[in-house]
Design a protein around this motif. Sequence first.
Motif, short mmCIF file in Angstrom:
data_model
loop_
_atom_site.label_atom_id
_atom_site.label_comp_id
_atom_site.label_asym_id
_atom_site.label_seq_id
_atom_site.Cartn_x
_atom_site.Cartn_y
_atom_site.Cartn_z
N VAL A 140 -18.20 -14.34 -15.83
CA VAL A 140 -17.56 -13.60 -14.55
C VAL A 140 -17.35 -12.08 -14.87
O VAL A 140 -17.38 -11.32 -14.13
N ALA A 198 -12.84 -16.53 -9.28
CA ALA A 198 -14.07 -17.00 -9.39
C ALA A 198 -14.32 -18.68 -9.44
O ALA A 198 -14.90 -19.20 -8.89
N ALA A 205 -14.03 -19.57 -5.89
CA ALA A 205 -15.18 -19.43 -5.20
C ALA A 205 -16.07 -20.67 -5.67
O ALA A 205 -16.95 -21.00 -4.63
N VAL A 206 -16.47 -21.02 -6.65
CA VAL A 206 -17.43 -22.04 -7.14
C VAL A 206 -16.87 -23.44 -6.41
O VAL A 206 -17.96 -24.28 -6.05
N ILE A 222 -25.49 -20.88 -6.39
CA ILE A 222 -24.48 -20.49 -7.33
C ILE A 222 -25.26 -19.14 -7.71
O ILE A 222 -24.49 -18.05 -7.98
N ARG A 226 -25.33 -16.48 -4.69
CA ARG A 226 -24.09 -16.00 -3.83
C ARG A 226 -23.19 -15.56 -4.76
O ARG A 226 -22.35 -14.69 -4.58
N LEU A 227 -22.86 -16.14 -6.14
CA LEU A 227 -21.97 -16.01 -7.09
C LEU A 227 -22.39 -15.33 -8.34
O LEU A 227 -21.69 -14.61 -9.09
#
Length: 404
Positions: free
Chosen positions: A17, A83, A86-87, A131, A134-135
């Motif tokens: 992260v 984070a 979000a996951v 994942i 987007r992340l």
Amino acid sequence: MSRSVLHVDIAAFPIAVERVIEPGLRGRPVLLAPPGSARAPVLVASQEAALEGVRAGMPLPVALRRCPGARVLHPNETLYRRATGAVLSLLGGYSPLIEPAALGQTFLDLTGTARLFGAAQDAAARIRREIETRLRLKPTVGVATSKLVSRVAARVIRPDGLCDVFPGAEAPFLAPLPVGLLPAARGAVRERLSDFNVGRVADLLRFSQAQLLIAFGAEGGRLRSQALGIDASPVRPPEAAPAVVEEETLAEDSNEEVVLLRTLLSLCERAGARLRRLQARAARLRVTLRHSDDIVERREERLAPPVAADRLLFARARAIGERARTRRVRVRWIELRCLDLSRAPRQLELFGPEAFGADLSARAGAAESLADAVDRIRGRFGENAIVAGRRFAPRPVPREGMTR
């Protein structure tokens, strides 16, 4: 119909992260350690640092000697919670059965979703892509018929990838792997397995069920079941379960009872103060010890009735800690975790303590009144206005010729 369980694992999640926020950290060794202590343990090590011999739990000075060029970061809990949210939000689009297992690790049950998302391995590949795009995080995904095998599958292909274990292939998949990957083969059990020269899961299966029960008791049955890939535990969505956690790294690794008790008392005082500020009580208490060799032992106990007073917390934590000290190796780090918190108001005695004598309720009431008085004094005059005395000081050794 066989189950389809995914284990989504983002290796070194806090560091992953941080690298999204600061791309310059990518490709270089990074360590996560708490501030304020010269002997703080490494909480998380990046893959680059791990290749230099750094591992979680290692004292920071030792880690920096092994990996001098490592960048040291302090934990940013708010960032990691965002984070994680979000996951979990992304995974929630595939199934309501989501179970966070640890920071950056999540189980997902896709059983019965084939008509929506296709086969489990196809859905797993799609989850990985989402994942990443987007992340901007790189996950490892294990697909199997159980939580146990999917977790191992995700672990063996780190730092990122997809491993699909077909139904019926669980035992052959596990056989060549290190036995330490099995959850039951940790701590003292792992040491005992080493004494029996058991290094791989296949070595464990050379022993019969009866032999394992004789050598390990009830754990022997768990070991054999896990070695065969048998795990019927369901994927459980988390419940709202607030906790109060206090931890401390000892100035020097120690196995002296006086040092450990003083540290545990300090943790209980801090945890008790936080509980009372929250107007909460703990119904379950867990004590975790990390030893010099990084072996972790933990024990817990339910508290009836729930408590928040320092003295009561310490009395139970002391007993739990004694059960956790199963080894002679010195202790490096202690954690106290107050769980199953309840915010109900204090229950008043209907008939008063004199109706029952000096029973537990009376002692609990006195302990809570004392804790409230200490809180008021510290709130007015500072945290050091009242400190623990010499209750746990070592007893003096009588001189020769003297009597007690």
